[in-house]
Design an enzyme around this catalytic site. Structure first.
Site, PDB file in Angstrom:
ATOM      1  N   TYR A  25       0.862  -1.204   0.000  1.00 39.85           N
ATOM      2  CA  TYR A  25       0.000   0.000   0.000  1.00 39.85           C
ATOM      3  C   TYR A  25       0.894   1.248   0.000  1.00 39.85           C
ATOM      4  O   TYR A  25       0.611   2.239  -0.685  1.00 39.85           O
ATOM      5  CB  TYR A  25      -0.928  -0.039   1.218  1.00 39.85           C
ATOM      6  CG  TYR A  25      -1.562   1.284   1.561  1.00 39.85           C
ATOM      7  CD1 TYR A  25      -2.442   1.915   0.680  1.00 39.85           C
ATOM      8  CD2 TYR A  25      -1.272   1.920   2.772  1.00 39.85           C
ATOM      9  CE1 TYR A  25      -3.016   3.142   1.003  1.00 39.85           C
ATOM     10  CE2 TYR A  25      -1.839   3.141   3.097  1.00 39.85           C
ATOM     11  CZ  TYR A  25      -2.704   3.750   2.210  1.00 39.85           C
ATOM     12  OH  TYR A  25      -3.253   4.967   2.528  1.00 39.85           O
ATOM     13  N   SER A 107      -3.043  13.192   8.132  1.00 40.97           N
ATOM     14  CA  SER A 107      -4.029  13.016   7.058  1.00 40.97           C
ATOM     15  C   SER A 107      -5.454  12.964   7.603  1.00 40.97           C
ATOM     16  O   SER A 107      -5.677  12.463   8.714  1.00 40.97           O
ATOM     17  CB  SER A 107      -3.722  11.704   6.323  1.00 40.97           C
ATOM     18  OG  SER A 107      -4.821  11.307   5.528  1.00 40.97           O
ATOM     19  N   GLN A 128      -4.097  17.784   7.099  1.00 43.03           N
ATOM     20  CA  GLN A 128      -4.399  17.677   5.663  1.00 43.03           C
ATOM     21  C   GLN A 128      -5.875  17.387   5.481  1.00 43.03           C
ATOM     22  O   GLN A 128      -6.416  16.449   6.075  1.00 43.03           O
ATOM     23  CB  GLN A 128      -3.556  16.569   5.031  1.00 43.03           C
ATOM     24  CG  GLN A 128      -3.873  16.301   3.565  1.00 43.03           C
ATOM     25  CD  GLN A 128      -4.867  15.173   3.385  1.00 43.03           C
ATOM     26  OE1 GLN A 128      -4.855  14.210   4.144  1.00 43.03           O
ATOM     27  NE2 GLN A 128      -5.732  15.274   2.395  1.00 43.03           N
ATOM     28  N   TYR A 130      -9.131  16.546   2.997  1.00 47.66           N
ATOM     29  CA  TYR A 130      -9.773  16.151   1.733  1.00 47.66           C
ATOM     30  C   TYR A 130     -11.150  16.768   1.761  1.00 47.66           C
ATOM     31  O   TYR A 130     -11.884  16.574   2.736  1.00 47.66           O
ATOM     32  CB  TYR A 130      -9.918  14.624   1.652  1.00 47.66           C
ATOM     33  CG  TYR A 130      -8.676  13.910   1.198  1.00 47.66           C
ATOM     34  CD1 TYR A 130      -8.042  14.242   0.008  1.00 47.66           C
ATOM     35  CD2 TYR A 130      -8.167  12.847   1.935  1.00 47.66           C
ATOM     36  CE1 TYR A 130      -6.905  13.553  -0.412  1.00 47.66           C
ATOM     37  CE2 TYR A 130      -7.034  12.158   1.516  1.00 47.66           C
ATOM     38  CZ  TYR A 130      -6.423  12.524   0.341  1.00 47.66           C
ATOM     39  OH  TYR A 130      -5.312  11.848  -0.080  1.00 47.66           O
ATOM     40  N   THR A 156      -5.486  18.903  -0.157  1.00 46.03           N
ATOM     41  CA  THR A 156      -4.945  18.039  -1.213  1.00 46.03           C
ATOM     42  C   THR A 156      -5.846  18.129  -2.437  1.00 46.03           C
ATOM     43  O   THR A 156      -7.042  17.842  -2.358  1.00 46.03           O
ATOM     44  CB  THR A 156      -4.814  16.592  -0.709  1.00 46.03           C
ATOM     45  OG1 THR A 156      -3.886  16.603   0.364  1.00 46.03           O
ATOM     46  CG2 THR A 156      -4.305  15.663  -1.802  1.00 46.03           C
ATOM     47  N   ARG A 165      -4.611   1.599  -7.770  1.00 52.92           N
ATOM     48  CA  ARG A 165      -3.366   0.926  -7.383  1.00 52.92           C
ATOM     49  C   ARG A 165      -3.652  -0.559  -7.416  1.00 52.92           C
ATOM     50  O   ARG A 165      -4.328  -1.109  -6.541  1.00 52.92           O
ATOM     51  CB  ARG A 165      -2.918   1.388  -6.005  1.00 52.92           C
ATOM     52  CG  ARG A 165      -2.645   2.890  -6.029  1.00 52.92           C
ATOM     53  CD  ARG A 165      -2.556   3.514  -4.675  1.00 52.92           C
ATOM     54  NE  ARG A 165      -2.930   4.919  -4.769  1.00 52.92           N
ATOM     55  CZ  ARG A 165      -3.571   5.580  -3.819  1.00 52.92           C
ATOM     56  NH1 ARG A 165      -3.885   4.976  -2.685  1.00 52.92           N
ATOM     57  NH2 ARG A 165      -3.894   6.846  -3.989  1.00 52.92           N
ATOM     58  N   LYS A 252      -1.760  21.148  -1.996  1.00 53.98           N
ATOM     59  CA  LYS A 252      -0.835  20.074  -2.371  1.00 53.98           C
ATOM     60  C   LYS A 252      -1.330  19.345  -3.618  1.00 53.98           C
ATOM     61  O   LYS A 252      -2.518  19.038  -3.723  1.00 53.98           O
ATOM     62  CB  LYS A 252      -0.749  19.086  -1.198  1.00 53.98           C
ATOM     63  CG  LYS A 252       0.046  17.823  -1.447  1.00 53.98           C
ATOM     64  CD  LYS A 252       0.305  17.129  -0.117  1.00 53.98           C
ATOM     65  CE  LYS A 252       0.742  15.710  -0.248  1.00 53.98           C
ATOM     66  NZ  LYS A 252      -0.300  14.814  -0.722  1.00 53.98           N
ATOM     67  N   HIS A 276       1.579  13.108  -5.887  1.00 60.47           N
ATOM     68  CA  HIS A 276       1.056  12.174  -4.880  1.00 60.47           C
ATOM     69  C   HIS A 276       1.931  10.911  -4.806  1.00 60.47           C
ATOM     70  O   HIS A 276       1.454   9.803  -4.563  1.00 60.47           O
ATOM     71  CB  HIS A 276      -0.396  11.795  -5.231  1.00 60.47           C
ATOM     72  CG  HIS A 276      -1.299  11.650  -4.031  1.00 60.47           C
ATOM     73  ND1 HIS A 276      -2.136  12.631  -3.602  1.00 60.47           N
ATOM     74  CD2 HIS A 276      -1.499  10.614  -3.170  1.00 60.47           C
ATOM     75  CE1 HIS A 276      -2.819  12.226  -2.546  1.00 60.47           C
ATOM     76  NE2 HIS A 276      -2.441  11.004  -2.254  1.00 60.47           N
ATOM     77  N   ARG A 279       0.999   7.998  -7.163  1.00 63.53           N
ATOM     78  CA  ARG A 279      -0.167   7.192  -6.772  1.00 63.53           C
ATOM     79  C   ARG A 279      -1.449   7.660  -7.438  1.00 63.53           C
ATOM     80  O   ARG A 279      -2.510   7.131  -7.196  1.00 63.53           O
ATOM     81  CB  ARG A 279      -0.355   7.270  -5.247  1.00 63.53           C
ATOM     82  CG  ARG A 279       0.825   6.775  -4.474  1.00 63.53           C
ATOM     83  CD  ARG A 279       0.796   7.240  -3.026  1.00 63.53           C
ATOM     84  NE  ARG A 279      -0.226   6.604  -2.233  1.00 63.53           N
ATOM     85  CZ  ARG A 279      -0.147   5.382  -1.737  1.00 63.53           C
ATOM     86  NH1 ARG A 279       0.933   4.657  -1.969  1.00 63.53           N
ATOM     87  NH2 ARG A 279      -1.121   4.871  -1.014  1.00 63.53           N
TER      88      ARG A 279
HETATM   89  C1  LIG Z   1       0.680   5.141   1.801  1.00 67.88           C
HETATM   90  C2  LIG Z   1       0.458   6.560   1.399  1.00 67.88           C
HETATM   91  C3  LIG Z   1      -0.706   7.203   1.799  1.00 67.88           C
HETATM   92  C4  LIG Z   1      -0.916   8.536   1.442  1.00 67.88           C
HETATM   93  N1  LIG Z   1      -2.044   9.175   1.909  1.00 67.88           N
HETATM   94  C5  LIG Z   1      -2.211  10.492   1.663  1.00 67.88           C
HETATM   95  C6  LIG Z   1      -3.292  11.201   2.260  1.00 67.88           C
HETATM   96  O1  LIG Z   1      -4.087  10.652   3.027  1.00 67.88           O
HETATM   97  N2  LIG Z   1      -3.401  12.517   1.953  1.00 67.88           N
HETATM   98  C7  LIG Z   1      -2.526  13.172   1.127  1.00 67.88           C
HETATM   99  O2  LIG Z   1      -2.675  14.363   0.879  1.00 67.88           O
HETATM  100  N3  LIG Z   1      -1.485  12.517   0.571  1.00 67.88           N
HETATM  101  C8  LIG Z   1      -1.306  11.205   0.837  1.00 67.88           C
HETATM  102  N4  LIG Z   1      -0.213  10.551   0.306  1.00 67.88           N
HETATM  103  C9  LIG Z   1       0.743  11.284  -0.543  1.00 67.88           C
HETATM  104  C10 LIG Z   1       1.852  11.924   0.302  1.00 67.88           C
HETATM  105  O3  LIG Z   1       1.347  12.959   1.095  1.00 67.88           O
HETATM  106  C11 LIG Z   1       2.971  12.471  -0.587  1.00 67.88           C
HETATM  107  O4  LIG Z   1       2.422  13.347  -1.527  1.00 67.88           O
HETATM  108  C12 LIG Z   1       3.772  11.389  -1.303  1.00 67.88           C
HETATM  109  O5  LIG Z   1       3.892  10.254  -0.498  1.00 67.88           O
HETATM  110  C13 LIG Z   1       5.156  11.914  -1.668  1.00 67.88           C
HETATM  111  O6  LIG Z   1       5.896  10.995  -2.386  1.00 67.88           O
HETATM  112  P1  LIG Z   1       6.938   9.955  -1.710  1.00 67.88           P
HETATM  113  O7  LIG Z   1       6.080   8.886  -1.094  1.00 67.88           O
HETATM  114  O8  LIG Z   1       7.715   9.455  -2.862  1.00 67.88           O
HETATM  115  O9  LIG Z   1       7.720  10.702  -0.680  1.00 67.88           O
HETATM  116  C14 LIG Z   1       0.019   9.220   0.654  1.00 67.88           C
HETATM  117  C15 LIG Z   1       1.201   8.568   0.276  1.00 67.88           C
HETATM  118  C16 LIG Z   1       1.437   7.268   0.653  1.00 67.88           C
HETATM  119  C17 LIG Z   1       2.726   6.611   0.239  1.00 67.88           C
END
Ligand SMILES: Cc1cc2nc3c(=O)[nH]c(=O)nc-3n(C[C@H](O)[C@H](O)[C@H](O)COP(=O)(O)O)c2cc1C
Length: 379
Positions: A25, A107, A128, A130, A156, A165, A252, A276, A279
């Site tokens: 995940y 988050s 953060q 949503y 976000t 995913r 973001k 993100h 993702r």
């Molecule tokens: C497992 C996971 C869950 C995430 N959940 C959120 C989230 O709830 N809200 C959000 O704004 N970004 C979320 N993100 C994105 C991160 O805030 C961030 O933009 C991203 O992880 C940056 O890239 P990196 O993982 O390569 O450092 C998530 C990322 C991951 C890996």
């Protein structure tokens, strides 16, 4: 933890400690994962400029972001379901960040609630948001973040629809979660993790408790969130946010110069250049490739933060050289947390700081606030 000498080693340790569905995940990206790979490949492709015979005996990586002092230009990105990586994961992450002198972003989709993190910490953290269709929910979240004394709100913008995913679907980490034979067997091989998470304060989305009638846990809540995602939000929402939130606003998910200009026009305090972590929109540019054009478009009118693929201090240095004020780390944080809880997150931060300091000095710069394009080798 001291034996882990890189984020890659923390990642390997994380993989050993948590069930595959949880590890993947964090680790994997959307669709064919083209953007996920690009984030890393683009960093590797950037060459630093080695300089010698400069007095680098005094060095500092401390900086200020949004008017606050940070011990280094790195913050913890908001990540959903963090409390599934380690017992009370959000609280542990926030405490590690606080002790280190860097911000922690919680988050909306956290396991520990805003109030849980507030009760455990001394320093303000970021929240953060949503935006959901349920405007009452949005207003309530903002009010709770205010009540908890959060110092900034991150909106976000790049997840109004979710990129698929595929690994999550195969692993049963779907909405609602599916318990497959494979992941049931896998969980049995991770008793320490299972016991820890089971003994944690919560096992479902902490901020949403009481939101969904007779919520059956993750499944029902996840369905509610999916049905609630508001695809109609526009820059006008920033006006609404301003009317209910007196603090800093960070948007973001900006990857385009045009959007960056609109963010500035909407009056935000900072943006995060982000895809993100690969993702969401697969095929999008590596964040680091998009960064220079966004910095140019912003022209100093708000602060520019960065995330996407940061796995070592050299990456932080490169992002600063491209004009970012600071970086956020998502996966690196979760690897540290899964590998060793608070100590694992601290180790991750220590590694980034040490790598940043040494690499910066070897490019001939002694103060992180002075890093600019001169640390890059022109080809
Ligand atoms: C497992 C996971 C869950 C995430 N959940 C959120 C989230 O709830 N809200 C959000 O704004 N970004 C979320 N993100 C994105 C991160 O805030 C961030 O933009 C991203 O992880 C940056 O890239 P990196 O993982 O390569 O450092 C998530 C990322 C991951 C890996």
């Amino acid at each position: 933890m001291r034996l882990c000498m890189s984020v890659a080693e923390l990642r390997a340790e994380a993989r050993r400690r948590v069930p595959r569905a949880i590890f993947e995940y964090a680790d994997r990206g959307a669709y064919d994962e083209v953007t996920l790979r690009r984030n890393r490949a683009a960093f590797d492709d950037i060459e630093l400029r080695q300089r010698v015979m400069i007095d680098i005996s005094q060095r500092s990586v401390a900086t200020t972001v949004l008017g606050q002092p940070w011990s280094m230009p790195v913050a913890i990105a908001p990540t959903g379901l963090t409390g599934l990586f380690h017992r009370n994961g959000e609280v542990e992450g926030a405490l590690a960040a606080e002790a280190f002198g860097v911000p922690f972003a919680l988050s909306t989709m956290s396991i520990c609630s805003i109030e849980d993190v507030r009760a455990a910490t001394q320093q303000p953290f970021w929240f953060q948001l949503y935006m959901l269709k349920d405007r009452g929910f949005n207003a309530d979240m903002v009010a709770r973040a205010r009540g908890a004394g959060c110092s900034a709100l991150i909106l976000t913008a790049d997840l109004v629809l979710q990129g698929v995913r595929r690994r999550d679907a195969h692993n049963g980490l779907t909405i609602p979660p599916r318990l497959t034979l494979a992941n049931a067997l896998d969980i049995m091989t991770k008793p320490t993790w299972a016991l820890g998470v089971l003994l944690g304060k919560r096992r479902t989305f902490g901020n949403l408790a009481g939101r969904v009638e007779a919520s059956g846990g993750l499944g029902t809540l996840s369905q509610w969130i999916a049905s609630q995602s508001d695809c109609s939000i526009t820059w006008k929402q920033i006006d609404w946010l301003r009317s209910v939130w007196p603090g800093k606003i960070i948007v973001k998910g900006i990857l385009d110069a045009e959007d960056a200009k609109l963010a500035v026009a909407a009056g935000v305090d900072a943006i995060v250049v982000s895809n993100h972590g690969g993702r969401q929109l697969d095929g999008a540019a590596a964040s680091i490739r998009a960064l220079p054009e966004v910095v140019e478009a912003v022209g100093g009118r708000c602060e520019v933060l960065f995330d996407g693929g940061v796995q070592c201090g050299q990456d932080v240095l490169k992002a600063l050289a491209y004009g970012a004020r600071a970086c956020l780390v998502g996966k690196a944080f979760l690897y540290g947390l899964a590998a060793g809880g608070r100590a694992g997150v601290t180790r991750m931060l220590e590694l980034l700081r040490a790598e940043l300091e040494v690499s910066m000095a070897l490019t001939g710069v002694t103060d992180v606030r002075e890093v600019d394009a001169r640390v890059l080798r022109r080809r």
